[in-house]
Design a protein around this motif. Structure first.
Motif, short mmCIF file in Angstrom:
data_model
loop_
_atom_site.label_atom_id
_atom_site.label_comp_id
_atom_site.label_asym_id
_atom_site.label_seq_id
_atom_site.Cartn_x
_atom_site.Cartn_y
_atom_site.Cartn_z
N SER A 66 0.82 -1.03 -0.12
CA SER A 66 -0.01 0.04 0.07
C SER A 66 0.65 1.35 -0.18
N MET A 100 -8.87 -6.63 -1.24
CA MET A 100 -8.45 -5.20 -0.92
C MET A 100 -7.39 -4.59 -1.31
N ASP A 102 -6.16 -5.44 -4.20
CA ASP A 102 -6.70 -4.99 -5.42
C ASP A 102 -7.08 -3.70 -5.87
N HIS A 103 -8.11 -3.31 -4.72
CA HIS A 103 -8.56 -2.01 -4.88
C HIS A 103 -7.48 -0.86 -4.43
N ILE A 104 -6.80 -1.18 -3.36
CA ILE A 104 -5.94 -0.19 -3.02
C ILE A 104 -4.75 0.23 -3.72
N ASN A 106 -5.08 -0.27 -7.21
CA ASN A 106 -5.95 0.01 -8.36
C ASN A 106 -5.46 -1.05 -9.40
N ASN A 107 -5.37 -2.26 -9.09
CA ASN A 107 -5.06 -3.35 -10.04
C ASN A 107 -3.74 -3.65 -10.44
N TRP A 147 -14.49 -15.05 -4.29
CA TRP A 147 -14.58 -13.62 -5.14
C TRP A 147 -15.97 -13.63 -5.90
N PRO A 169 -14.12 -7.24 0.60
CA PRO A 169 -14.69 -6.96 -0.85
C PRO A 169 -14.48 -8.18 -1.77
N PRO A 171 -12.72 -8.42 -5.70
CA PRO A 171 -11.98 -7.69 -6.32
C PRO A 171 -12.42 -6.57 -7.17
N ASN A 172 -11.49 -5.78 -7.61
CA ASN A 172 -11.61 -4.69 -8.34
C ASN A 172 -11.71 -4.85 -9.80
N HIS A 176 -9.40 -10.79 -11.59
CA HIS A 176 -8.92 -10.66 -10.18
C HIS A 176 -7.36 -10.52 -10.34
#
Length: 402
Positions: A66, A100, A102-104, A106-107, A147, A169, A171-172, A176
């Motif tokens: 992160s 998470m 994957d979101h933080i 941004n893939n 997922w 959550p 995956p974004n 995935h």
């Protein structure tokens, strides 16, 4: 061929027992990843290990991912590896953390998985290495299902989720994070290919010795009709060592410096689930010393390391393409390097060598993720009755019925 760095929280000698040195090492390793983002490097892999003194003090890389992605633009961060064994990381917890990330990021997260470094690490969690293969097989499949399904249940050998739960959550998406597995044993290369997932290969021998294993992987992936994930991640990542500086003689001096190979003596202690290297030296015995220039040249030719000026390394690197390597990754900081020399290596290699081999601005895994196809329906069970909701907050991101 793409390129990356491998960070492991390596802290040899008395510094391993000094909190201030430990902090310096952690902050420097994050600095290397951030610095690499400006010089064409596409990946940074970070190990996760537990209780492996000196060899690795990096026990929670998800917090580091992160930090790095918040300060960079394009580099991908990968776990090398996230342990899927139930006592180390519960499968539901793994599913949550990866989604998470994957979101933080941004893939920009690569999900490298595995069974752990060996018996000493597993004993930290009261776990036997004989159980870890079966735990990986069970967890990897189920995390993919978590997922997608909104009413996940499971009754397995190592874990259970008795009543329907929506693991959050998700995956974004679409897709995935790309799935990888650490490959130490020859059979794991074949298995990885047949499952359609990337292979993380650790090169502790002449590079051409890996050719047969990589060919087995590529044959397996060519025959993969039902990938473990939503898409095939056709990728072999190989780790190695590089000493590349503008001063060719200084680079060679580093390669021959006292203490080179110290990490290998610890690998031979801790990684007892991998086939032992011929003539392996185990800590606390001193590592082999490269005695002369001729021996160094032989090691370079065999592919144990890349060494010299950027022009030298450009000539040496072709053999890694020859054996079928898709991504070449270098462990840093290399033994003998000073901090400022690591930064110089990142700049030189990234600006002068990477553009000669990697002409594609988009990450290989990003292109593969774009082909993702779902495998499971949203619901596996009938919905219960009496769930009619009539009012939700006015500031909800989506209205009822959307």
């Amino acid at each position: 061929m793409e390129f990356g760095l491998f960070l492991n929280g390596y802290l040899p000698g008395p510094a391993a027992h000094d909190p201030e040195s430990e902090h310096t090492m952690i902050m420097r390793e994050m600095e290397y990843a951030i610095h690499a983002d400006g010089f064409n490097w596409k990946y940074v892999w970070i190990g996760e290990h537990h209780g492996l003194v000196e060899y690795s003090h990096m026990s929670a890389p998800e917090t580091v991912f992160s930090y790095i992605t918040a300060k960079t633009e394009q580099i991908h961060v990968g776990s090398g590896i996230m342990n899927l064994s139930r006592p180390v990381n519960h499968p539901v917890r793994n599913a949550e953390r990866v989604a998470m990330l994957d979101h933080i990021t941004n893939n920009r997260y690569e999900w490298g998985t595995g069974r752990g470094a060996g018996s000493h690490e597993m004993a930290t969690f009261d776990l036997l290495t004989s159980e870890t293969k079966a735990m990986w097989d069970e967890a990897a499949t189920e995390i993919l299902r978590m997922w997608e399904q909104k009413d996940y249940t499971f009754e397995g050998e190592f874990f259970r989720v008795e009543k329907p739960h929506n693991v959050l959550p998700k995956p974004n998406g679409p897709g995935h994070p790309p799935l990888w597995v650490g490959c130490g044993n020859p059979g794991t290369f074949t298995k990885a290919g047949e499952l359609g997932i990337g292979a993380i290969a650790f090169n502790f021998e002449p590079v051409y010795n890996l050719k047969g294993r990589i060919e087995a992987y590529k044959e397996g992936i060519a025959n993969c009709t039902e990938p473990l994930g939503q898409f095939v991640n056709d990728n072999v990542m190989m780790t190695n060592a590089v000493v590349c500086l503008a001063d060719r003689e200084r680079a060679r001096e580093i390669a021959m410096s006292p203490g080179r190979g110290y990490m290998n003596t610890m690998i031979n202690v801790y990684h007892d689930t991998m086939p032992p290297q011929p003539g392996a030296v185990k800590w606390p015995n001193p590592p082999y010393v490269i005695p002369d220039e001729a021996t160094l040249d032989w090691l370079i030719e065999a592919g144990y390391l890349l060494c010299g000026s950027p022009d030298d390394v450009l000539e040496q690197i072709a053999k890694y393409q020859d054996v079928g390597c898709d991504q070449l990754v270098f462990g840093i900081p290399n033994e003998g390097f000073e901090h400022d020399e690591v930064l110089e290596m990142i700049e030189l290699f990234g600006s002068k060598i990477i553009p000669e081999f990697d002409h594609e601005p988009i990450h290989r895994t990003t292109r593969m993720r774009a082909t993702a196809q779902r495998k499971y329906p949203d619901f596996a069970h009938p919905l219960p009755e009496g769930l009619d909701v009539g009012v939700i907050p006015t500031n909800a991101l989506l209205p009822l019925g959307s």
